[in-house]
Design a protein around this motif. Sequence first.
Motif, PDB file in Angstrom:
ATOM      1  N   PRO A  54      -0.696 -21.669  -5.688  1.00  0.00           N
ATOM      2  CA  PRO A  54      -1.801 -22.301  -5.062  1.00  0.00           C
ATOM      3  C   PRO A  54      -1.767 -22.025  -3.675  1.00  0.00           C
ATOM      4  O   PRO A  54      -0.561 -22.291  -2.913  1.00  0.00           O
ATOM      5  N   GLY A  55      -2.955 -21.750  -2.997  1.00  0.00           N
ATOM      6  CA  GLY A  55      -2.876 -21.423  -1.608  1.00  0.00           C
ATOM      7  C   GLY A  55      -2.696 -20.173  -1.129  1.00  0.00           C
ATOM      8  O   GLY A  55      -2.755 -19.738   0.000  1.00  0.00           O
ATOM      9  N   LYS A  56      -2.599 -19.127  -2.237  1.00  0.00           N
ATOM     10  CA  LYS A  56      -2.451 -17.686  -1.772  1.00  0.00           C
ATOM     11  C   LYS A  56      -4.011 -16.965  -2.371  1.00  0.00           C
ATOM     12  O   LYS A  56      -4.498 -17.655  -3.310  1.00  0.00           O
ATOM     13  N   ALA A  57      -3.944 -16.024  -1.870  1.00  0.00           N
ATOM     14  CA  ALA A  57      -5.072 -15.128  -2.339  1.00  0.00           C
ATOM     15  C   ALA A  57      -4.663 -13.919  -2.881  1.00  0.00           C
ATOM     16  O   ALA A  57      -3.559 -13.312  -2.586  1.00  0.00           O
ATOM     17  N   GLN A  58      -5.545 -12.968  -3.639  1.00  0.00           N
ATOM     18  CA  GLN A  58      -4.984 -11.750  -4.325  1.00  0.00           C
ATOM     19  C   GLN A  58      -6.052 -10.837  -4.443  1.00  0.00           C
ATOM     20  O   GLN A  58      -7.375 -11.066  -4.957  1.00  0.00           O
ATOM     21  N   TYR A  59      -5.767  -9.448  -3.855  1.00  0.00           N
ATOM     22  CA  TYR A  59      -6.775  -8.690  -4.429  1.00  0.00           C
ATOM     23  C   TYR A  59      -6.829  -8.344  -5.920  1.00  0.00           C
ATOM     24  O   TYR A  59      -5.862  -8.092  -6.550  1.00  0.00           O
TER      25      TYR A  59
ATOM     26  N   VAL B  14      -9.448 -20.776   5.836  1.00  0.00           N
ATOM     27  CA  VAL B  14      -8.846 -19.579   6.890  1.00  0.00           C
ATOM     28  C   VAL B  14      -7.934 -18.775   6.024  1.00  0.00           C
ATOM     29  O   VAL B  14      -6.916 -19.648   5.675  1.00  0.00           O
ATOM     30  N   CYS B  15      -8.085 -17.616   5.725  1.00  0.00           N
ATOM     31  CA  CYS B  15      -7.293 -16.801   5.127  1.00  0.00           C
ATOM     32  C   CYS B  15      -6.815 -15.438   5.716  1.00  0.00           C
ATOM     33  O   CYS B  15      -7.511 -14.961   6.304  1.00  0.00           O
ATOM     34  N   ARG B  16      -5.468 -15.394   5.804  1.00  0.00           N
ATOM     35  CA  ARG B  16      -4.839 -14.170   6.410  1.00  0.00           C
ATOM     36  C   ARG B  16      -4.964 -12.967   5.814  1.00  0.00           C
ATOM     37  O   ARG B  16      -4.037 -12.512   4.776  1.00  0.00           O
ATOM     38  N   THR B  17      -6.304 -12.439   5.778  1.00  0.00           N
ATOM     39  CA  THR B  17      -6.484 -11.235   5.107  1.00  0.00           C
ATOM     40  C   THR B  17      -7.495 -10.306   6.048  1.00  0.00           C
ATOM     41  O   THR B  17      -8.064 -10.914   6.998  1.00  0.00           O
ATOM     42  N   GLY B  18      -7.790  -9.202   5.384  1.00  0.00           N
ATOM     43  CA  GLY B  18      -8.896  -8.465   6.241  1.00  0.00           C
ATOM     44  C   GLY B  18      -9.038  -7.084   5.696  1.00  0.00           C
ATOM     45  O   GLY B  18      -8.460  -6.820   4.514  1.00  0.00           O
ATOM     46  N   TYR B  19      -9.998  -6.396   6.402  1.00  0.00           N
ATOM     47  CA  TYR B  19     -10.281  -5.312   5.686  1.00  0.00           C
ATOM     48  C   TYR B  19     -10.342  -3.887   6.879  1.00  0.00           C
ATOM     49  O   TYR B  19     -10.997  -2.901   6.764  1.00  0.00           O
ATOM     50  N   THR B  20      -9.361  -4.171   7.899  1.00  0.00           N
ATOM     51  CA  THR B  20      -9.362  -3.314   8.723  1.00  0.00           C
ATOM     52  C   THR B  20      -7.964  -2.670   9.108  1.00  0.00           C
ATOM     53  O   THR B  20      -7.852  -1.639  10.057  1.00  0.00           O
ATOM     54  N   GLY B  21      -6.708  -3.141   8.477  1.00  0.00           N
ATOM     55  CA  GLY B  21      -5.378  -2.941   8.844  1.00  0.00           C
ATOM     56  C   GLY B  21      -4.865  -3.585   9.883  1.00  0.00           C
ATOM     57  O   GLY B  21      -3.729  -3.527  10.194  1.00  0.00           O
TER      58      GLY B  21
ATOM     59  N   TYR C 131       0.655 -13.515   5.135  1.00  0.00           N
ATOM     60  CA  TYR C 131      -0.609 -12.683   4.634  1.00  0.00           C
ATOM     61  C   TYR C 131      -0.923 -12.914   3.204  1.00  0.00           C
ATOM     62  O   TYR C 131       0.017 -13.163   2.289  1.00  0.00           O
ATOM     63  N   MET C 132      -2.161 -12.924   3.048  1.00  0.00           N
ATOM     64  CA  MET C 132      -2.658 -13.287   1.709  1.00  0.00           C
ATOM     65  C   MET C 132      -2.433 -14.660   1.181  1.00  0.00           C
ATOM     66  O   MET C 132      -2.401 -15.081  -0.023  1.00  0.00           O
ATOM     67  N   SER C 133      -2.687 -15.627   2.146  1.00  0.00           N
ATOM     68  CA  SER C 133      -2.409 -16.956   2.037  1.00  0.00           C
ATOM     69  C   SER C 133      -3.574 -17.480   2.806  1.00  0.00           C
ATOM     70  O   SER C 133      -4.103 -17.128   3.791  1.00  0.00           O
ATOM     71  N   PHE C 134      -3.964 -18.843   2.430  1.00  0.00           N
ATOM     72  CA  PHE C 134      -5.031 -19.557   3.324  1.00  0.00           C
ATOM     73  C   PHE C 134      -4.610 -20.929   3.424  1.00  0.00           C
ATOM     74  O   PHE C 134      -3.842 -21.518   2.596  1.00  0.00           O
ATOM     75  N   ALA C 135      -5.455 -21.640   4.201  1.00  0.00           N
ATOM     76  CA  ALA C 135      -5.444 -22.847   4.526  1.00  0.00           C
ATOM     77  C   ALA C 135      -6.785 -23.429   4.557  1.00  0.00           C
ATOM     78  O   ALA C 135      -7.393 -22.767   5.156  1.00  0.00           O
TER      79      ALA C 135
ATOM     80  N   TYR D 134      -8.092 -12.454  10.080  1.00  0.00           N
ATOM     81  CA  TYR D 134      -8.178 -13.698   9.200  1.00  0.00           C
ATOM     82  C   TYR D 134      -9.734 -13.478   8.697  1.00  0.00           C
ATOM     83  O   TYR D 134     -10.627 -12.978   9.375  1.00  0.00           O
ATOM     84  N   GLU D 135     -10.046 -14.003   7.456  1.00  0.00           N
ATOM     85  CA  GLU D 135     -11.449 -14.447   6.986  1.00  0.00           C
ATOM     86  C   GLU D 135     -11.667 -15.671   6.929  1.00  0.00           C
ATOM     87  O   GLU D 135     -10.974 -16.375   6.215  1.00  0.00           O
TER      88      GLU D 135
END
Length: 367
Positions: free
Chosen positions: A88-93, A190-197, A175-179, A201-202
């Motif tokens: 929990p607290g993580k994101a996944q593609y 606030v998630c540490r991810t994106g689509y730009t390299g 990276y790939m975690s959120f708060a 954050y998203e």
Amino acid sequence: MSAEVTDALFRSPLHERHVALGAKFAAFGGWEMPLEYAGGGVLREHASVREAAGVFDVSHLGKARVRGAGAAAFVNSCLTNDLGRIEPGKAQYTLCCDESGGVVDDLIAYLFADDHVFLIPNAANTAEVVRRLAAAAPEGVTVTDEHRGFAVLAVQGPQSAELLGKLGLPTAHDYMSFATAPLFGVDLIVCRTGYTGEHGYELVVPWDAATLVWDAIVAAGVQPCGLGARDTLRTEMGYPLHGQELSLDISPVQARSGWAVGWSKPAFWGRDALVAEKERGPRRLLRGLELTGRGIPRGHMHVYAGEQPIGETTSGTFSPTKKVGIALALIDTAAGVQDGDLVQIDIRGRRTEARVVRPPFVQPSVR
């Protein structure tokens, strides 16, 4: 809460802000979204993300919620990646596939708890992803479409942490975690991810708070960027776009997205077909092409080795960072093409030489 609809296209809650900035609009997945802004356009916006920080309104992205006892286990039995590998607290593609192994959509799963998963699919595919999950959900698990309940703002670039930190938002997580954090009296994800390299954050923002949050981000010194720059940035990274590098006809094996498949899981949609394709080898593979001379490739252009057609581009653009034309292409494996080989792209009737490379075209700094 519902989005405003004009000429059958939805609008984000930030539409008037985009108009005021002189945005050029285009349709994306049923939404009218900013392509670029006056005063610099795609090249300036692209550079702002690579060099400083840019903010994208990506509120057209879908939002869906899966809740109830065993919700995470249920999602894990449907989508390709192994949700059991994160906490929990993580994101996944991850990917939503059909039984043939084709890709219905690619999406991000936010794991809140064993009984709570939040999903961000692509705009055009949200309803279908929700339909499939809802149809398969066991008793006690609910799947709700919250597409127009939230805005999504992507803040990307090497200065993104510093500038969001000025607003008191959390930026130090992995990276790939959120708060979850408050701003203007509302909670944001606030998630540490994106689509730009880039480091970025998203932010998932309640719909009614989107304008306040956008204004604060821009006031902090972040450059508004449209979806044109988002596409050049993601192409430089070799990131797939559903409908181009992933589709019902393009499997994750062909798209080299097998890293987002939990191959050891006992079950997920499309598992048998994907395992079989992986074992026998795909008939085509996604590769990068970098022009050796002038020209701008686009999608759906034929690729040749000599006089032999060997594939087709899926995406193509001018790389503002490398100052050269680049493309992603599905190349027949039978052609035996390797990284470093030279091929030709038919660009509007003219054969243009390109070198086969392994993306990314530009070194990422996302971690």
